[in-house]
Design a protein around this motif. Structure first.
Motif, PDB file in Angstrom:
ATOM      1  N   THR A  56       0.811  -1.221   0.000  1.00 53.72           N
ATOM      2  CA  THR A  56       0.000   0.000   0.000  1.00 53.72           C
ATOM      3  C   THR A  56       0.845   1.272   0.000  1.00 53.72           C
ATOM      4  O   THR A  56       0.317   2.361   0.203  1.00 53.72           O
ATOM      5  CB  THR A  56      -0.937   0.026   1.226  1.00 53.72           C
ATOM      6  OG1 THR A  56      -0.163  -0.077   2.431  1.00 53.72           O
ATOM      7  CG2 THR A  56      -1.935  -1.124   1.159  1.00 53.72           C
ATOM      8  N   TRP A  68      -7.800   2.362   4.591  1.00 54.56           N
ATOM      9  CA  TRP A  68      -7.798   1.109   3.828  1.00 54.56           C
ATOM     10  C   TRP A  68      -8.828   0.162   4.436  1.00 54.56           C
ATOM     11  O   TRP A  68      -8.677  -0.277   5.575  1.00 54.56           O
ATOM     12  CB  TRP A  68      -6.418   0.465   3.855  1.00 54.56           C
ATOM     13  CG  TRP A  68      -5.337   1.312   3.243  1.00 54.56           C
ATOM     14  CD1 TRP A  68      -4.554   2.226   3.885  1.00 54.56           C
ATOM     15  CD2 TRP A  68      -4.930   1.323   1.870  1.00 54.56           C
ATOM     16  NE1 TRP A  68      -3.677   2.807   3.013  1.00 54.56           N
ATOM     17  CE2 TRP A  68      -3.882   2.274   1.759  1.00 54.56           C
ATOM     18  CE3 TRP A  68      -5.336   0.621   0.737  1.00 54.56           C
ATOM     19  CZ2 TRP A  68      -3.241   2.534   0.550  1.00 54.56           C
ATOM     20  CZ3 TRP A  68      -4.703   0.887  -0.465  1.00 54.56           C
ATOM     21  CH2 TRP A  68      -3.667   1.824  -0.553  1.00 54.56           C
ATOM     22  N   TRP A  99      -5.523   0.585  -7.473  1.00 58.45           N
ATOM     23  CA  TRP A  99      -5.976   0.221  -6.127  1.00 58.45           C
ATOM     24  C   TRP A  99      -7.411   0.685  -5.906  1.00 58.45           C
ATOM     25  O   TRP A  99      -8.198  -0.015  -5.266  1.00 58.45           O
ATOM     26  CB  TRP A  99      -5.058   0.839  -5.080  1.00 58.45           C
ATOM     27  CG  TRP A  99      -3.658   0.310  -5.099  1.00 58.45           C
ATOM     28  CD1 TRP A  99      -3.240  -0.878  -5.625  1.00 58.45           C
ATOM     29  CD2 TRP A  99      -2.494   0.936  -4.559  1.00 58.45           C
ATOM     30  NE1 TRP A  99      -1.890  -1.027  -5.449  1.00 58.45           N
ATOM     31  CE2 TRP A  99      -1.399   0.074  -4.799  1.00 58.45           C
ATOM     32  CE3 TRP A  99      -2.268   2.139  -3.909  1.00 58.45           C
ATOM     33  CZ2 TRP A  99      -0.100   0.378  -4.391  1.00 58.45           C
ATOM     34  CZ3 TRP A  99      -0.972   2.443  -3.501  1.00 58.45           C
ATOM     35  CH2 TRP A  99       0.097   1.576  -3.737  1.00 58.45           C
TER      36      TRP A  99
END
Length: 317
Positions: A22, A202, A67
């Motif tokens: 990430t 997230w 993403w």
């Protein structure tokens, strides 16, 4: 993305794999000099520096494109030894952009949206007092500045207040906000003061192969990143990386050839149960405590009330 790190011959922990997958890696450029050989005066950078590297915010957001569409997949090893790929979608949780001069955004944009963002300089003096008077031994916000100084002009700030189910992915949110604040995509990291930062939330969406009744796979995270070129040349000297495991210092901006990895300087977690993410043999528990303390100290020094951060600490399970 940051490379996976192997310590003492052991493979990366679940936490390290998550951070690796990430962490955006952004292409960097060299700031051109003027005719007299000096750096452009508009840049927020040290006058004594001969060369200044920077990245474009547009390139930073581009790292979140896939993403935002498909999720970022992190390998997670379960207690029984099985491995799954857990996918997380990024959401823009909070951001503050400070510049060295006043920029004029579209003032009418906020009238059409029910969100917590603004752009003004009227509270800059209050921010300066908070910046100057607050101190925390765990994290020194102005290590790059070398002395106490104003954080700059607050061009833009945004803090998400919607529930996770009502949010749109980071890439879509940035595009939406940039319609009224074009600096979100046109500014460079060298234009931003060291007080500029962002937080990404997230949230898990699915994992492959599917596992039943694995509560630890519901964990969500907040990562905190500085986005100013001032931190590319001056690491956060008070931050430590996995001290229990390696005793090494971590520069949250890991530089490689023509790229910079914006590794998080702070972290908060929600719905962490058991030891899947905090295995004591990896030192991840101490690391998470250190990263959490850094995020908490950063927010306090800037006088920020971060909605997601407050929710995480008041709803740990």
């Amino acid at each position: 993305m940051g490379g996976q790190r192997v310590e003492d011959g052991r493979p990366p922990s679940n936490l390290q794999r998550f951070l690796d997958c990430t962490t955006p890696a952004v292409e960097t450029h060299i700031l051109p000099k003027t005719a007299n050989g000096r750096l452009t005066t508009d840049a927020w950078h040290h006058a004594e520096t001969d060369v200044a590297e920077y990245f474009n915010l547009a390139d930073l957001w581009e790292q979140y494109y896939e993403w935002s569409a498909y999720g970022a997949g992190a390998t997670v090893q379960l207690h029984g030894g099985d491995k799954v790929i857990q996918y997380y979608v990024p959401y823009l949780s909070g951001i503050q952009l400070y510049t060295n001069k006043v920029l004029t955004p579209s003032r009418s944009f906020g009238e059409d949206y029910n969100a917590d963002f603004w752009s003004d300089d009227e509270d800059n003096e209050k921010m300066s007092r908070s910046w100057s008077s607050t101190s925390d031994d765990s994290f020194n916000c102005d290590v790059a500045a070398g002395n106490r100084r104003r954080p700059g002009h607050l061009y833009f700030e945004f803090f998400e207040v919607c529930s996770p189910y009502g949010r749109i992915p980071l890439m879509d949110k940035v595009y939406e906000l940039s319609q009224g604040f074009p600096g979100l995509t046109s500014l460079r990291s060298v234009d931003l003061s060291p007080a500029s930062w962002m937080s990404v939330a997230w949230y898990p969406i699915y994992h492959i192969p599917y596992q039943r009744n694995v509560k630890d796979l519901s964990a969500c995270f907040l990562t905190y990143h500085t986005i100013s070129s001032a931190f590319q040349d001056h690491g956060l000297e008070t931050m430590t990386y996995g001290s229990a495991a390696s005793g090494k210092q971590n520069d949250h901006l890991d530089k490689k050839a023509n790229t910079v990895s914006l590794s998080p300087f702070g972290l908060a977690a929600n719905k962490i149960q058991g030891s899947l993410w905090t295995n004591p043999r990896t030192g991840d528990h101490k690391r998470m405590v250190s990263l959490f303390s850094a995020a908490d100290s950063w927010l306090k020094q800037l006088g920020v009330r971060h909605h997601d951060f407050n929710y995480f600490i008041t709803h740990p399970m």
